[in-house]
Design an enzyme around this catalytic site. Structure first.
Site, PDB file in Angstrom:
ATOM      1  N   GLY A 270      25.931  40.750  68.935  1.00  0.00           N
ATOM      2  CA  GLY A 270      27.429  40.688  69.530  1.00  0.00           C
ATOM      3  C   GLY A 270      27.337  40.022  70.967  1.00  0.00           C
ATOM      4  O   GLY A 270      26.025  39.994  71.616  1.00  0.00           O
TER       5      GLY A 270
ATOM      6  N   VAL B 211      23.761  41.226  72.758  1.00  0.00           N
ATOM      7  CA  VAL B 211      23.041  42.256  72.242  1.00  0.00           C
ATOM      8  C   VAL B 211      22.289  41.689  70.951  1.00  0.00           C
ATOM      9  O   VAL B 211      22.798  41.065  70.176  1.00  0.00           O
ATOM     10  CB  VAL B 211      23.801  43.243  71.645  1.00  0.00           C
ATOM     11  CG1 VAL B 211      22.881  44.631  71.052  1.00  0.00           C
ATOM     12  CG2 VAL B 211      24.618  44.126  72.913  1.00  0.00           C
TER      13      VAL B 211
ATOM     14  N   ASP C 202      35.368  54.133  79.518  1.00  0.00           N
ATOM     15  CA  ASP C 202      35.610  52.988  78.295  1.00  0.00           C
ATOM     16  C   ASP C 202      35.566  53.628  77.013  1.00  0.00           C
ATOM     17  O   ASP C 202      35.220  52.751  76.197  1.00  0.00           O
ATOM     18  CB  ASP C 202      34.641  51.764  79.052  1.00  0.00           C
ATOM     19  CG  ASP C 202      35.327  50.581  78.016  1.00  0.00           C
ATOM     20  OD1 ASP C 202      36.637  50.259  77.951  1.00  0.00           O
ATOM     21  OD2 ASP C 202      34.382  49.697  78.279  1.00  0.00           O
TER      22      ASP C 202
END
Length: 461
Positions: free
Chosen positions: A183, A190, A305
């Site tokens: 991703g 990543v 988050d």
């Protein structure tokens, strides 16, 4: 007691031995007595009778004796943390013992760490020499002993492969080949990587020459090195060079929660179906991780988050909270912020207005995730316009018109003939609404959330 699924009595200053009577908790999966003052041995009956155990954390106590071989027979046991006790003798090299790394046994000077393959790999002899050197120096060297200790720890961490070079990570990812890309985002990418010992890892490479990426790298390193919990992603190593910064993390083969939760709207053939029990388990695991950050870490850690994309799933679909790039360490669990932290739709109202960063902000974000898990509606869905939020939309139909808001996959679990399903869905929606209260002091703590979810475990037994 046979219905108990989780026991978490960490950081309670408990004294005495671990009761043998706990072996009657046949359904126990999570057992945490870390950071207490417990003494005595680890009961062998755990391995013989608690067949459902998945996680054991007994770190930071005064436990002693040999490590029971019976634990190696527990097929479901994945994580075992016995660090910083007084255990002695050899470490069994089978079962769960073999699956752990050296950090699970550190702080037990009389354990034979060098006898296991990972003990040799991490320099067991080097550790013994360091301890012997300090002992020979004696008390007279105390004025500079602290500095020497820091140097030894730094050397030991480097020897334990806590630091890696860019060329090492390049080899692990086949020169950062796009086919290994998992991703990407504005702050980095990543990759899936394979280390020389065959271990599969996730390598998070930060975008170079961006101050924001550098800040996230430093913050994530600082946070992950402070924490240890089975529902938090674990850092394996890091790389910090002039034009290259990366984190080496545990690889989670099932990706993030968002992929599975919204499998109908996302092109993902590998997404798994999430039944009601699986959703409850994931929410329980997320809650335990966030509760640990808020109540068991000093200073408290605010993730800032919490969202489905920040929750990774391992090979058994167990949740691991990740992405600590904007986490906040605060001494009094509150801090002024001038920047907006978090993802749109999950940010608490007080944070969006430039208020204080607090643990109750994470509670709000968690509440949004709970509602999203039951409705399968993202808080950013176009239907939420003109100030309407996911929480308000749910509250308009709760509790009289559940079928209008519950995800299609869960509709069959509610209704007059659904048994526990209706109560569970209604309870989870009520929890989500409580966590997303507009006023922070009206929201529960994450410790209270864990307790409530734990009490619901009897539905599935």
């Amino acid at each position: 007691m046979q219905m108990v699924r989780a026991i978490d009595l960490s950081s309670n200053k408990l004294l005495g031995p671990i009761p043998n009577d706990l072996s009657v908790c046949a359904g126990l999966e999570y057992f945490n007595l870390s950071h207490n003052k417990l003494q005595g041995t680890l009961p062998a009956s755990f391995g013989n009778q608690l067949k459902s155990l998945r996680d054991i954390d007994l770190s930071f106590n005064n436990l002693s004796g040999l490590l029971p071989m019976s634990l190696a027979k527990l097929e479901r046991l994945q994580h075992l943390n016995l660090s910083y006790n007084h255990f002695a003798g050899p470490v069994p090299c089978s079962g769960v013992y073999k699956q752990q790394d050296i950090t699970s046994f550190l702080g037990n000077p009389q354990l034979g760490l060098q006898d296991c393959p990972w003990g040799k790999r991490h320099g067991g002899a080097y550790q013994r020499k360091s301890v012997l050197l300090i002992s020979i120096l004696g008390v007279s060297s105390l004025p500079w002993l602290a500095g020497l200790g820091f140097w030894i720890c730094l050397r030991y961490k480097r020897k334990s492969s806590g630091l890696m070079r860019k060329e090492d990570l390049s080899r692990a990812t086949e020169a950062f080949n796009p086919r290994n890309l998992i991703g990407s985002g504005s702050l980095g990418s990543v990759y899936r990587g394979v280390l020389p010992d065959g271990k599969i890892v996730a390598i998070k490479v930060l975008t170079p020459k961006r101050q924001e990426a550098d800040d996230c790298f430093q913050r994530e390193c600082q946070t992950l090195l402070k924490v240890a919990h089975p529902n938090l992603v674990r850092i394996i190593a890091s790389c910090s060079e002039a034009e290259f910064k990366a984190l080496v993390l545990e690889f989670m083969p099932n990706g993030n929660l968002d992929k599975h939760l919204h499998r109908h709207s996302v092109d993902s053939s590998e997404a798994a179906e999430l039944g009601l029990r699986r959703r409850w388990e994931i929410l329980f695991q997320i809650a335990r991780a966030v509760s640990y950050l808020h109540h068991d870490c000093s200073p408290a850690i605010v993730h800032c988050d919490i969202k489905p994309q920040s929750v990774l799933l391992d090979e058994r679909m167990r949740a691991r909270v990740a992405d600590f790039g904007i986490a906040q360490l605060v001494n009094d669990a509150s801090a002024i912020t001038s920047t907006l932290r978090g993802s749109f739709g999950y940010i608490a109202p007080e944070h969006g207005m430039g208020g204080r960063i607090s643990v109750k902000g994470d509670v709000y974000s968690y509440g949004v995730v709970v509602l999203e898990m039951i409705t399968e509606k993202r808080p950013t869905d176009p239907m939420f316009a003109n100030g309407l939020t996911l929480s308000e939309w749910v509250s308009h139909s709760f509790p009289h018109s559940l079928k209008e808001i519950v995800a299609a996959d869960l509709v069959e679990t509610i209704g007059p003939k659904s048994g526990y399903g209706n109560s569970m869905v209604e309870g989870l929606l009520q929890l989500g609404l409580s966590c997303t209260s507009q006023l922070p002091h009206h929201r529960p703590s994450m410790a209270e959330v864990v307790m409530e979810l734990n009490n619901w475990g009897y539905f599935f037994n």
